[in-house]
Design an enzyme around this catalytic site. Structure first.
Site, mmCIF file in Angstrom:
data_model
loop_
_atom_site.group_PDB
_atom_site.id
_atom_site.type_symbol
_atom_site.label_atom_id
_atom_site.label_comp_id
_atom_site.label_asym_id
_atom_site.label_seq_id
_atom_site.Cartn_x
_atom_site.Cartn_y
_atom_site.Cartn_z
ATOM 1 N N CYS A 225 48.925 28.786 35.487
ATOM 2 C CA CYS A 225 47.893 28.616 33.376
ATOM 3 C C CYS A 225 46.776 27.954 33.563
ATOM 4 O O CYS A 225 46.458 28.752 34.958
ATOM 5 C CB CYS A 225 49.576 27.111 33.276
ATOM 6 S SG CYS A 225 49.652 25.779 34.102
ATOM 7 N N ARG B 257 42.905 33.067 26.628
ATOM 8 C CA ARG B 257 42.197 32.550 27.793
ATOM 9 C C ARG B 257 42.463 33.895 28.430
ATOM 10 O O ARG B 257 41.985 33.864 29.432
ATOM 11 C CB ARG B 257 42.967 31.388 28.239
ATOM 12 C CG ARG B 257 42.617 29.920 27.317
ATOM 13 C CD ARG B 257 42.481 28.744 27.297
ATOM 14 N NE ARG B 257 41.879 28.586 28.851
ATOM 15 C CZ ARG B 257 42.496 27.098 29.889
ATOM 16 N NH1 ARG B 257 43.771 26.609 29.319
ATOM 17 N NH2 ARG B 257 41.640 27.016 31.202
#
Length: 275
Positions: free
Chosen positions: A230, A172
Site C-alpha cells: 500500500c 494513486r
C-alpha cells in the site's frame, strides 16, 4: 481460527471465563494520535496503542511506517497485558486499517490468537468506559516470521511470478495523484485492488465468499503466491486480513510505496494496467 470477531461475540467472550485482551488502536494518517478520543470513551478494559509510536519504527529509508523493532514491540504488548496464551482483540475507529496493522504484527511475531473487531468501535453496542486500565504485565515474546513478509526485491519478483496487489486508491495506483510520496504510480506488474472494496458501507468486511470471488477475479486463484503493498504498510495489512478471511494466504510488503518510490533506481509504472 477466525481473523475477525463480531461485536456481539466480543461482548459474550468479554463476559466469559477467558476474556480477551483488548487493544484500542484508533489512528489517523498524518494527524495527532487519538489518545484523547480513547480517554473520552473506549471498550471497557481496552488499552490504547499508538500506531505511529508503537506499531512502527522511525520513518526513513524503510518507508513512513517501517516495522518496529521486535523487542520494542514485545515490550509494548507486554505492558498492554498481552500473553502468549491469552486471546487478543484489536479495534480502531472503524476503517480497520490500524487494527489490521496490530493484527498483522501480532501474527508476524507469533501470537496464535488475535482477531480484529469487525466494523471497529462503531459496531460496538455496549457501554464505553473512561477508566484507563493498568493491566498486569503479559508474557508475550515476539518470534518474527509467523506470516509472510516481503522486502522490495521480493515484491518485485512476486509482481512478475505471482500476484502483487496494490491496496491504495485507484487514482494513486494510476499515478493521477500522489499526495504523500515522491512520485506517483505503482510497482510494475502489480494489480490494483483498493482496500475500500473489501468492506461494506458500514465498515464491516464483505462475506468470505464475496472476498474470495473478488480476489479470484484479480488472479489470486491461479497465482503461485500472493503479496500486498500500500502506501506505508498500514492499509496493506487490511488487505492481507481480507485475504485471510477469504482463505488466501498473503505476504505483506511492509515498506510499500513509501519505501519503493524513495529509491530512484526502482522502476515506476503508471496508468490503469499493471505495466
Amino acid at each position: 481460527m477466525n481473523a475477525i470477531i463480531s461485536a456481539a461475540d466480543l461482548a459474550s467472550e468479554s463476559a466469559g471465563p477467558r476474556p480477551p485482551v483488548l487493544l484500542d488502536v484508533r489512528w489517523q494518517l498524518g494527524g495527532p494520535n487519538l489518545r484523547p478520543e480513547y480517554e473520552a470513551g473506549h471498550l471497557p478494559g481496552a488499552v490504547y496503542v499508538d500506531l505511529d509510536a508503537e506499531l512502527a519504527g522511525a520513518p526513513g529509508s524503510g518507508g513512513r511506517h517501517p516495522l518496529p523493532d521486535p523487542a520494542d514491540f514485545g515490550a509494548v504488548m507486554r505492558r498492554a497485558g498481552v500473553s502468549a496464551g491469552t486471546p487478543v482483540v484489536v479495534y480502531d475507529g472503524g476503517t480497520g486499517w490500524a487494527a489490521a496493522r496490530a493484527w498483522w504484527l501480532l501474527r508476524w511475531t507469533g501470537h496464535p490468537d488475535v482477531r480484529v473487531l469487525d466494523g471497529g468501535l462503531a459496531a460496538w453496542e455496549g457501554g464505553l468506559s473512561t477508566e484507563v486500565p493498568t493491566p498486569a504485565e503479559g508474557d508475550f515474546r515476539p518470534v518474527p516470521g509467523g506470516v509472510g513478509l516481503l522486502d522490495a526485491d521480493a515484491a518485485a519478483g512476486l509482481a512478475d511470478a505471482g500476484l502483487l496487489l496494490d491496496a491504495r486508491a485507484a487514482e494513486r495506483y494510476r499515478g493521477d495523484v500522489e499526495p504523500i510520496d515522491r512520485v506517483g504510480g505503482h510497482i510494475p506488474g502489480a494489480v490494483s485492488a483498493p482496500t475500500s472494496e473489501n468492506t461494506a458501507a458500514d465498515g464491516r468486511f464483505l462475506p468470505a465468499a464475496e472476498l474470495k470471488d473478488r480476489f479470484g477475479a484479480l488472479g489470486a486463484a491461479q497465482a503461485s503466491a500472493v503479496g500486498v503493498y500500500c502506501g506505508s504498510g498500514v492499509s496493506g495489512a487490511h488487505e492481507v486480513l481480507a485475504l485471510e478471511i477469504a482463505g488466501i494466504p498473503a505476504a505483506l510488503y511492509a515498506g510499500s510505496w513509501s519505501e519503493w518510490s524513495s529509491d530512484e533506481s526502482r522502476p515506476v509504472a503508471t496508468g490503469p494496467g499493471p505495466r
